[in-house]
Design an enzyme around this catalytic site. Structure first.
Site, PDB file in Angstrom:
ATOM      1  N   ASP A  17       0.860  -1.196   0.000  1.00 35.27           N
ATOM      2  CA  ASP A  17       0.000   0.000   0.000  1.00 35.27           C
ATOM      3  C   ASP A  17       0.889   1.236   0.000  1.00 35.27           C
ATOM      4  OD1 ASP A  17       0.671  -0.216   2.771  1.00 35.27           O
ATOM      5  OD2 ASP A  17      -1.289  -1.075   3.216  1.00 35.27           O
ATOM      6  N   LYS A  47      -2.436  -1.763  -3.666  1.00 38.86           N
ATOM      7  CA  LYS A  47      -3.384  -0.653  -3.608  1.00 38.86           C
ATOM      8  C   LYS A  47      -2.805   0.498  -4.441  1.00 38.86           C
ATOM      9  CE  LYS A  47      -5.172  -1.646   1.038  1.00 38.86           C
ATOM     10  NZ  LYS A  47      -5.352  -1.098   2.394  1.00 38.86           N
TER      11      LYS A  47
END
Length: 197
Positions: A126, A154
């Site tokens: 992420d 992500k």
């Protein structure tokens, strides 16, 4: 600037209805990605890695980032068709549901990487803080080549310049558990992936 060498699978989240809810401590989670979709993504990532390493004369290292990538790495290893060595490292930047922004080296790399080709296996990327710190650590220790393989990415959050070589799935910025991912060390054992509700 984000560079992804290989991306295999973007799941169809419209099929992931909240038919099952689990509770971990004070939070509830509903089904987000079914195990069948995860397994297909791992198949694709393994095929790409096999294509890149099939003629290896050396023995690359698969470096599992503990604890989250343990299940993903185990599934990936079963699909690799070349000789490789397994090592592990434990880093942490999360507390509860949020990144602290500080990467802690909890357990050092379990072997010598000098002159070796290394494939890092991560459960999720992420912010990218952990993966950037780990790649720098490996290069500082003399690794000959470092590639990054992550089950999940992500893309709305990852803004680092370090390229990701193999990505199983792209997901939205949800807090998730299951298939190795946890909430305060709970939830790793579920075969599907759940998101917070």
């Amino acid at each position: 600037m984000l560079k992804i060498i290989y991306r295999i699978f973007v799941p169809d989240f419209s099929k992931s209805a909240m038919e099952k809810v689990i509770t971990l401590k004070d939070k509830s989670f509903g089904i987000y990605i079914h195990n069948e979709e995860i397994e297909r993504a791992i198949d694709g990532v393994a095929a790409a890695i096999n294509a890149d390493y099939k003629d290896s004369e050396d023995v690359p290292i698969v470096l599992c980032v503990l604890n989250g990538a343990l299940i993903f790495t185990a599934e990936l290893l079963k699909r690799l068709e070349f000789n490789c060595e397994l090592m592990s490292v434990k880093l942490s930047s999360y507390q509860g549901t949020a990144s602290t922004g500080t990467v802690l080296n909890v357990l050092g790399i379990t072997g010598d990487v000098r002159g070796r080709r290394v494939i890092i296996t991560e459960d999720i990327v992420d912010t990218g803080n952990t993966i950037v710190a780990l790649k720098e650590m490996l290069l500082d220790k003399g690794a000959g080549d470092v590639r990054i393989c992550t089950m999940l990415l992500k893309p709305d959050v990852y803004k680092k310049s370090v390229k990701l070589d193999y990505v199983g799935m792209e997901i939205s910025n949800e807090f998730i558990v299951g298939f190795g991912l946890d909430y305060d060390e709970l939830g790793r054992n579920y075969k599907d992936i759940y998101k917070i509700i």
